[in-house]
Design a protein around this motif. Sequence first.
Motif, mmCIF file in Angstrom:
data_model
loop_
_atom_site.group_PDB
_atom_site.id
_atom_site.type_symbol
_atom_site.label_atom_id
_atom_site.label_comp_id
_atom_site.label_asym_id
_atom_site.label_seq_id
_atom_site.Cartn_x
_atom_site.Cartn_y
_atom_site.Cartn_z
ATOM 1 N N LEU A 111 -2.368 -1.544 8.277
ATOM 2 C CA LEU A 111 -2.208 -0.532 7.359
ATOM 3 C C LEU A 111 -2.568 0.688 8.038
ATOM 4 O O LEU A 111 -3.320 0.891 9.191
ATOM 5 N N VAL A 112 -1.925 1.718 7.538
ATOM 6 C CA VAL A 112 -2.495 3.152 7.942
ATOM 7 C C VAL A 112 -2.944 4.126 6.513
ATOM 8 O O VAL A 112 -2.205 4.347 5.561
ATOM 9 N N THR A 113 -3.921 4.850 6.892
ATOM 10 C CA THR A 113 -4.601 5.545 5.616
ATOM 11 C C THR A 113 -4.283 6.849 5.830
ATOM 12 O O THR A 113 -4.673 7.457 7.071
ATOM 13 N N PHE A 114 -3.521 7.615 5.164
ATOM 14 C CA PHE A 114 -3.552 9.235 5.108
ATOM 15 C C PHE A 114 -4.374 9.612 4.226
ATOM 16 O O PHE A 114 -4.215 9.611 2.952
ATOM 17 N N ARG A 115 -5.357 10.407 4.826
ATOM 18 C CA ARG A 115 -6.468 11.039 3.951
ATOM 19 C C ARG A 115 -6.242 12.605 3.747
ATOM 20 O O ARG A 115 -6.256 13.308 5.211
ATOM 21 N N GLU A 116 -6.077 13.116 2.707
ATOM 22 C CA GLU A 116 -5.997 14.709 2.599
ATOM 23 C C GLU A 116 -7.381 15.392 3.230
ATOM 24 O O GLU A 116 -8.229 14.685 3.049
ATOM 25 N N ASN A 117 -7.397 16.055 4.228
ATOM 26 C CA ASN A 117 -8.440 16.468 5.072
ATOM 27 C C ASN A 117 -9.111 17.920 4.921
ATOM 28 O O ASN A 117 -10.043 18.361 5.704
ATOM 29 N N THR A 118 -8.548 18.606 3.810
ATOM 30 C CA THR A 118 -8.951 19.973 3.653
ATOM 31 C C THR A 118 -9.565 20.502 2.409
ATOM 32 O O THR A 118 -10.056 21.416 2.194
ATOM 33 N N GLU A 119 -9.280 19.570 1.381
ATOM 34 C CA GLU A 119 -9.586 19.822 -0.099
ATOM 35 C C GLU A 119 -10.513 19.068 -0.748
ATOM 36 O O GLU A 119 -11.286 18.321 -0.132
ATOM 37 N N GLY A 120 -10.197 18.987 -2.073
ATOM 38 C CA GLY A 120 -11.007 17.905 -2.883
ATOM 39 C C GLY A 120 -12.534 17.993 -2.870
ATOM 40 O O GLY A 120 -13.066 19.401 -2.807
ATOM 41 N N PRO A 193 14.736 7.686 -0.339
ATOM 42 C CA PRO A 193 15.307 6.530 -0.745
ATOM 43 C C PRO A 193 14.886 5.534 0.401
ATOM 44 O O PRO A 193 14.882 5.906 1.554
ATOM 45 N N GLY A 194 14.629 4.218 -0.135
ATOM 46 C CA GLY A 194 14.301 3.143 1.123
ATOM 47 C C GLY A 194 12.776 3.162 0.928
ATOM 48 O O GLY A 194 12.514 2.030 1.742
ATOM 49 N N ILE A 195 12.017 3.909 0.638
ATOM 50 C CA ILE A 195 10.466 3.632 0.659
ATOM 51 C C ILE A 195 10.057 3.638 -0.674
ATOM 52 O O ILE A 195 10.263 4.593 -1.423
ATOM 53 N N GLU A 196 9.269 2.811 -1.021
ATOM 54 C CA GLU A 196 8.977 2.404 -2.270
ATOM 55 C C GLU A 196 7.474 3.042 -2.266
ATOM 56 O O GLU A 196 6.659 2.972 -1.452
ATOM 57 N N MET A 197 7.124 3.551 -3.574
ATOM 58 C CA MET A 197 5.870 4.094 -3.804
ATOM 59 C C MET A 197 5.349 3.451 -5.088
ATOM 60 O O MET A 197 5.949 3.438 -6.284
ATOM 61 N N ASN A 198 4.102 2.885 -4.960
ATOM 62 C CA ASN A 198 3.136 2.715 -6.184
ATOM 63 C C ASN A 198 2.147 3.435 -6.245
ATOM 64 O O ASN A 198 1.667 3.896 -5.141
ATOM 65 N N ASP A 199 1.272 3.287 -7.486
ATOM 66 C CA ASP A 199 0.024 4.081 -7.508
ATOM 67 C C ASP A 199 -1.050 3.134 -7.860
ATOM 68 O O ASP A 199 -0.900 2.122 -8.775
ATOM 69 N N VAL A 200 -2.209 3.319 -7.605
ATOM 70 C CA VAL A 200 -3.518 2.200 -7.595
ATOM 71 C C VAL A 200 -4.544 3.196 -7.955
ATOM 72 O O VAL A 200 -4.868 3.985 -7.189
ATOM 73 N N ILE A 201 -5.263 2.809 -8.871
ATOM 74 C CA ILE A 201 -6.670 3.474 -9.197
ATOM 75 C C ILE A 201 -7.655 3.156 -8.171
ATOM 76 O O ILE A 201 -7.588 1.854 -7.933
ATOM 77 N N VAL A 202 -8.498 4.101 -7.636
ATOM 78 C CA VAL A 202 -9.325 3.694 -6.571
ATOM 79 C C VAL A 202 -10.236 2.575 -6.616
ATOM 80 O O VAL A 202 -10.372 1.911 -5.604
ATOM 81 N N ASP A 203 -10.631 2.382 -7.652
ATOM 82 C CA ASP A 203 -11.600 1.215 -8.040
ATOM 83 C C ASP A 203 -11.147 0.127 -7.916
ATOM 84 O O ASP A 203 -11.455 -1.049 -7.019
ATOM 85 N N ASN A 204 -9.717 -0.008 -8.507
ATOM 86 C CA ASN A 204 -9.074 -1.444 -8.170
ATOM 87 C C ASN A 204 -8.588 -1.496 -6.817
ATOM 88 O O ASN A 204 -8.639 -2.540 -6.330
ATOM 89 N N MET A 205 -8.343 -0.557 -6.087
ATOM 90 C CA MET A 205 -8.002 -0.566 -4.683
ATOM 91 C C MET A 205 -8.847 -1.161 -3.920
ATOM 92 O O MET A 205 -8.501 -1.801 -2.901
ATOM 93 N N ASN A 223 -9.269 13.530 -0.215
ATOM 94 C CA ASN A 223 -10.121 13.680 0.824
ATOM 95 C C ASN A 223 -11.348 12.610 0.753
ATOM 96 O O ASN A 223 -11.538 11.559 1.468
ATOM 97 N N LEU A 224 -12.020 12.460 -0.362
ATOM 98 C CA LEU A 224 -13.351 11.563 -0.521
ATOM 99 C C LEU A 224 -12.958 10.174 -0.840
ATOM 100 O O LEU A 224 -13.435 9.287 0.222
ATOM 101 N N PHE A 225 -11.869 9.833 -1.427
ATOM 102 C CA PHE A 225 -11.458 8.587 -1.605
ATOM 103 C C PHE A 225 -10.671 7.845 -0.140
ATOM 104 O O PHE A 225 -11.115 6.770 0.175
ATOM 105 N N GLY A 226 -10.183 8.948 0.605
ATOM 106 C CA GLY A 226 -9.717 8.445 2.031
ATOM 107 C C GLY A 226 -11.025 8.130 2.799
ATOM 108 O O GLY A 226 -10.878 7.295 3.685
#
Length: 331
Positions: A111-120, A193-205, A223-226
């Motif tokens: 897997l690859v994590t994309f973490r926002e790096n400047t805010e949060g 199109p062709g790329i599926e997105m789902n969302d998960v709450i961080v604790d469950n993740m 940022n912090l979750f990443g």
Amino acid sequence: MKVTLIPGDGIGPEIVESIKDIFAAANAPIEWEEENAGQITFDQSGELIPQSLIDSINQNKIALKGPITTPVGKGFKSVNVQLRQKFDLYSNIRPCKTLPGVKTRFDNVNLVTFRENTEGLYAGLEIFDSKNGIADSIARVTVEGCERIVRAAFEYAKSHGHKKITLVHKANILKNAGRVFLEAGQKIAPQYPGIEMNDVIVDNMCMQLVSRPEQFDIIVTTNLFGDILSDLCAGLIGGLGVVSGANIGNDIAIFEAVHGSAPDIAGQGLANPTALLGSAIMMLRHLNEQTIADKIEDAMLKTLSVKEHCTRDLGGNSSTKEFTKKIIENL
Ligand code: NAI
């Protein structure tokens, strides 16, 4: 090609030395321009981030960086965070793939994590009201900041043939900062199109990742979750000694390992240089030096597949220098 090289502190100089030796032995077409930052330069010149380092990065556009120590709960603001904000390196990309030969609980993590790096929560908006004993750390996100990291994850998925993105948030509790991030995903996903997105709450993740990591492909999060999730992912594939990363903006990129300066093992010749070497390989690929990147990666994977050649964190008994020597022999 000139690249700014930041040795950092703690184990930084030891693992940077290893990368320099491997690149020289592989005839990688890189000329290093060495500039440091952090407590070391502060003690020498009174500057945490010297102007010469800023000039070098602006000039070369690419840097490879060792870890830099941040004092806990006091002292200066993280130099690592400051560099990411200064050069607006909004995508922190951290690939995490099971390494053949490195035995862990799972053999199928990719897997690859994309973490926002400047805010949060890293925005630096912190207030301590000592009179009333109240501390505020404000998680400021912007619509633009959320949209650009989500878009970066989708663009990466599209160009690398990935089909699934998981957006991780806490919008059930963070009704504003969490919602803005989730809405960025909901707005951008239909454009791919062709790329599926789902969302998960961080604790469950966290629970899902430690029980069934194979269900995830690309993760995009704030940022912090990443920060937390990528260390968790490191634990799935062999620990912090093996996970690489890149901080990428629109025209500048700084490559660095996920781990920190590891003061507990610094100066003892025990550090695993794999994470920084992997980051340097990502850098070569970013520079379109695919052949040399493949050559170094093959030698690294071959070395990692023999347990006794590995460093202690992977159950081996080699020092940083012995491990480096083996990689060079395997080139
Ligand atoms: P850390 O990542 O430095 O170390 C955590 C554990 O992993 C330690 O037991 C360490 O020995 C081990 N470890 C890390 N890298 C290793 C490697 N290459 N080989 C073998 N073992 C390794 O995290 P910690 O202790 O929380 O932070 C230490 C300092 O590093 C702090 O000042 C922190 O702020 C800073 N830091 C800097 C980062 C950066 O420069 N980008 C990132 C994370 C932390």
